[in-house]
Enzyme design. Structure first.
Site: not given
Ligand code: GRF
Length: 198
Positions: A63, A91, A105, A107
């Site tokens: 990794r 990461l 990020n 979420h």
């Molecule tokens: C998003 O909902 C993001 O928050 C989560 O994965 C999804 C990514 O969607 N981590 P996409 O791959 O950009 O369609």
């Protein structure tokens, strides 16, 4: 301002970031896309002629080597900010050391509720009536960094993970692009756990 996006999913968030960056008044450009596998996001980047940095974990002895290779590959494009949008890998220290404090990020849940890779399913299973999207700075935890923006999404009767996630992504894509635009323009003030874009 140059921004690199880490994506390895269906690329819908990436698509909205690329579209936003294409606006004439956009304060940021997408200089590279990094992925850990072949995916729709990588195809989209190639279609838009954005350089793709592909670093598969399996191509590296461990990794740490992958972390270093990803960091070097992204650093070659000199991004000022990093956006993780569907990049489902934690990461590593090399990457956080190089770009720490400048990684955003998105979420698909209202953190601190339902962190991790199954936030939509977990919210649905818990029976919450409202969930949503969170845009936050990345720290060395998982979905634990200072929150920059949140958008509520109502859970509807009959929702499945897929239908709920699509509705969340519909607001997530806007919130993420707007937060990135504000960040690159006005920066961010961190006060302990809290983040504020002046
Ligand atoms: C998003 O909902 C993001 O928050 C989560 O994965 C999804 C990514 O969607 N981590 P996409 O791959 O950009 O369609």
């Amino acid at each position: 301002v140059p921004v690199a996006v880490l994506a390895s999913g269906t690329g819908s968030l990436l698509e909205s970031l690329v579209a936003y960056a294409d606006r004439t008044d956009a304060p940021f450009t997408i200089v590279a896309i990094a992925v850990d596998r072949e995916c729709r996001a990588a195809e989209l980047a190639r279609e838009r002629e954005v350089p793709v940095v592909e670093r598969r974990l399996g191509d590296h002895p461990d990794r740490a080597a992958w972390d270093a290779a990803l960091t070097d590959g992204v650093a070659e494009h000199d991004p000022q900010w990093i956006v993780t949008a569907g990049f489902m890998k934690i990461l590593g220290p090399a990457f956080l050391g190089r770009f720490g404090g400048r990684i955003v990020n998105s979420h698909p849940a209202l953190l601190p509720s339902f962190p991790g890779a199954h936030g939509v399913a977990d919210a649905l299973a818990h029976g919450v009536k409202v969930t949503g999207a969170t845009v936050h700075l990345v720290d060395d935890g998982v979905d634990t960094g200072p929150i920059l923006a949140q958008v509520p999404v109502t859970v509807e009767a009959g929702d499945t993970e897929a239908t709920l996630h699509e509705r969340i992504k519909a607001v997530e894509r806007i919130a993420l692009a707007e937060v990135v635009a504000a960040l690159v323009t006005r920066g961010v003030v961190i006060d302990g756990r809290k983040a504020h874009i002046p």
